[in-house]
Design an enzyme around this catalytic site. Structure first.
Site, PDB file in Angstrom:
ATOM      1  N   LYS A 161      12.622  -8.397  -3.294  1.00 27.52           N
ATOM      2  CA  LYS A 161      12.023  -8.177  -1.971  1.00 27.52           C
ATOM      3  C   LYS A 161      12.806  -7.070  -1.275  1.00 27.52           C
ATOM      4  CE  LYS A 161      10.803 -10.292   2.410  1.00 27.52           C
ATOM      5  NZ  LYS A 161      10.583 -11.541   3.154  1.00 27.52           N
ATOM      6  N   ARG A 198       5.362  -9.423  11.304  1.00 27.15           N
ATOM      7  CA  ARG A 198       6.301  -9.907  12.329  1.00 27.15           C
ATOM      8  C   ARG A 198       5.606 -10.041  13.679  1.00 27.15           C
ATOM      9  NH1 ARG A 198      11.415  -6.292  10.056  1.00 27.15           N
ATOM     10  NH2 ARG A 198      11.478  -7.307   8.007  1.00 27.15           N
ATOM     11  N   LYS A 228      17.180  -6.097   8.232  1.00 30.55           N
ATOM     12  CA  LYS A 228      17.377  -7.092   7.173  1.00 30.55           C
ATOM     13  C   LYS A 228      18.035  -6.483   5.933  1.00 30.55           C
ATOM     14  CE  LYS A 228      13.740 -10.244   8.784  1.00 30.55           C
ATOM     15  NZ  LYS A 228      12.653 -11.178   8.380  1.00 30.55           N
ATOM     16  N   GLU A 231      18.042  -9.028  -9.964  1.00 32.57           N
ATOM     17  CA  GLU A 231      17.643 -10.100  -9.051  1.00 32.57           C
ATOM     18  C   GLU A 231      16.646 -11.029  -9.736  1.00 32.57           C
ATOM     19  OE1 GLU A 231      18.386 -11.117  -6.099  1.00 32.57           O
ATOM     20  OE2 GLU A 231      19.442  -9.494  -5.081  1.00 32.57           O
ATOM     21  N   LYS A 282       7.880  -7.458  -3.855  1.00 35.99           N
ATOM     22  CA  LYS A 282       7.310  -7.296  -2.526  1.00 35.99           C
ATOM     23  C   LYS A 282       8.014  -6.168  -1.791  1.00 35.99           C
ATOM     24  CE  LYS A 282       6.810  -9.818   1.746  1.00 35.99           C
ATOM     25  NZ  LYS A 282       7.171 -10.994   2.470  1.00 35.99           N
ATOM     26  N   SER A 324       1.381  -7.010   4.865  1.00 34.42           N
ATOM     27  CA  SER A 324       0.651  -6.760   6.116  1.00 34.42           C
ATOM     28  C   SER A 324       0.457  -5.276   6.417  1.00 34.42           C
ATOM     29  CB  SER A 324       1.366  -7.457   7.273  1.00 34.42           C
ATOM     30  OG  SER A 324       2.702  -7.007   7.380  1.00 34.42           O
ATOM     31  N   TYR A 378      -4.120 -10.133   2.054  1.00 30.64           N
ATOM     32  CA  TYR A 378      -4.937 -10.480   3.226  1.00 30.64           C
ATOM     33  C   TYR A 378      -6.395 -10.075   3.024  1.00 30.64           C
ATOM     34  CZ  TYR A 378      -0.246 -10.979   5.016  1.00 30.64           C
ATOM     35  OH  TYR A 378       1.048 -11.373   5.171  1.00 30.64           O
TER      36      TYR A 378
HETATM   37  C1  PBG Z   1       9.797 -13.723   6.012  1.00 25.40           C
HETATM   38  C2  PBG Z   1       8.655 -13.023   5.377  1.00 25.40           C
HETATM   39  C3  PBG Z   1       8.205 -11.736   5.677  1.00 25.40           C
HETATM   40  C4  PBG Z   1       7.040 -11.539   4.956  1.00 25.40           C
HETATM   41  C5  PBG Z   1       6.815 -12.694   4.204  1.00 25.40           C
HETATM   42  N1  PBG Z   1       7.830 -13.602   4.459  1.00 25.40           N
HETATM   43  C6  PBG Z   1       8.716 -10.728   6.629  1.00 25.40           C
HETATM   44  C7  PBG Z   1      10.106 -10.296   6.556  1.00 25.40           C
HETATM   45  O1  PBG Z   1      10.813 -10.464   5.570  1.00 25.40           O
HETATM   46  O2  PBG Z   1      10.551  -9.756   7.568  1.00 25.40           O
HETATM   47  C8  PBG Z   1       6.206 -10.307   5.023  1.00 25.40           C
HETATM   48  C9  PBG Z   1       4.765 -10.441   4.697  1.00 25.40           C
HETATM   49  C10 PBG Z   1       3.924  -9.299   5.113  1.00 25.40           C
HETATM   50  O3  PBG Z   1       4.388  -8.298   5.695  1.00 25.40           O
HETATM   51  O4  PBG Z   1       2.717  -9.389   4.864  1.00 25.40           O
HETATM   52  N2  PBG Z   1      10.853 -14.069   5.268  1.00 25.40           N
END
Ligand code: PBG
Length: 325
Positions: A196, A206, A218, A234, A249, A275, A314
């Site tokens: 990720k 968010r 992050k 990982e 991701k 998203s 989505y």
């Molecule tokens: C939170 C999480 C996130 C997403 C899925 N789980 C956001 C982040 O890590 O800040 C993102 C999903 C998306 O953007 O569609 N741990």
């Protein structure tokens, strides 16, 4: 002109092209993320995700029934936690009567066949909007892992089929597996967000959960997008620790990583068409700059072609409409 071989022969007609297509996308390959809110009768369109909604549990259950009828076999649950329940321990995350736990039960009761996957990370519950516990401005690994174990066990207890840790703490897959085993949840799967990346494309998500980090970013836990080999490290580590499915991701800027991971592992690979990737297509289509339906099909097919067995997206309703399933 004499040609021994003409590659265009196989591209002549829709029938031929379909017959020799190397990649197909079916509804059962897709995972539908759902944003759940407290209350009743509440449905809110997410401003930066036009056509996508956050719903209270009653509406969510209806939505799940509809998805099931359309051939979608799994949902990935995210909840929006009230501000007054957020703190730096994340304890609302393992409240037996919390919104997530009630949602898991209600969905499994309504549609028992639907695979229910749950996001495991502290950010929706954190007063700092971080995926872990904060001490002196740092996101501390080991206390966070303890919290994630409690959270995962509570999801399993409520009936989740899979927990999906999206936090990127070290050692959490092993700890969660141990926690599940010790508590008798031997059939609960783990879909690990293994690779990720710290991505700007999470922005709209968010907004959906009101979970933007309150300070900093992050980058001390999510991966640097400059790295490829680290994704393999990982992922292999998560598999060794007990992950049943691994995830890359985001998806679109990381198609190379999806392929790289797919070539190295023997467990199913998923990818999250996130998203911001959704928002970009919706925005460009709204401007009339791209053909939305074609963009959606091309996007989902490319993620599968890169090597993703499963795709969280989505676009589930759009996809089912487009293919006419
Ligand atoms: C939170 C999480 C996130 C997403 C899925 N789980 C956001 C982040 O890590 O800040 C993102 C999903 C998306 O953007 O569609 N741990």
């Amino acid at each position: 002109m004499y040609l021994q071989r003409r590659n265009r022969i196989l591209r002549q007609s829709p029938a031929l092209r379909a017959m020799v297509a190397e990649t197909i996308v079916l509804p059962e390959h897709l995972i539908a993320p759902l944003f759940i809110d407290e209350g009743e009768g509440i449905i809110t369109e997410i401003a930066s995700m036009p056509g996508y909604y956050r719903r209270s549990l009653d509406g969510t259950v209806k939505e799940v029934k509809e998805l099931w009828q359309k051939g979608i076999k799994s949902v990935l649950l995210f909840i929006k936690c009230k501000d007054e329940w957020k703190d730096n321990t994340g304890r609302e995350a393992w409240n037996e009567n919390g919104l997530m736990q009630r949602s898991i039960k209600a969905i499994k009761d309504a549609v028992p066949g639907m695979l229910v996957m749950t996001d495991v990370a502290l950010d929706p519950y954190s007063s700092y909007g971080h995926d872990g516990i904060v001490e002196n401005g740092q996101i501390v690994n080991d206390p966070t892992v303890e919290a994630l174990v409690k959270m995962s066990i509570s999801h399993a207890k409520a009936g989740a089929d899979f927990v999906a840790p999206s936090d990127m703490m070290d050692g959490r897959i092993g700890a969660i597996r141990k926690g599940l085993e010790e508590n008798g949840f031997v059939n609960t799967g783990i879909m690990a967000y293994s690779a990720k990346y710290a991505s700007c494309f999470y922005g709209p998500f968010r907004d959906a959960l009101d979970s933007a980090p309150g300070f900093g970013d992050k980058k001390t836990y999510q991966m640097n997008y400059a790295n490829r080999i680290e994704a393999i490290n990982e992922t292999l580590k998560d598999i060794e620790e007990g992950a049943d499915i691994v995830m890359v991701k985001p998806a679109l800027s990381y198609l190379d990583i999806i392929r790289e991971v797919k070539n190295q592992v023997t467990v199913p690979v998923s990818a999250y068409n996130i998203s911001g990737e959704y928002a970009m297509i919706k925005a460009a289509a709204k401007m009339g700059w791209i053909d939305e339906d074609k963009a959606i099909l091309e996007t989902l097919t490319s993620i599968r072609r890169a090597g993703a067995d499963l795709v969280a997206t989505y676009f589930v309703h759009d996809f089912v409409r487009i293919i006419g399933a």
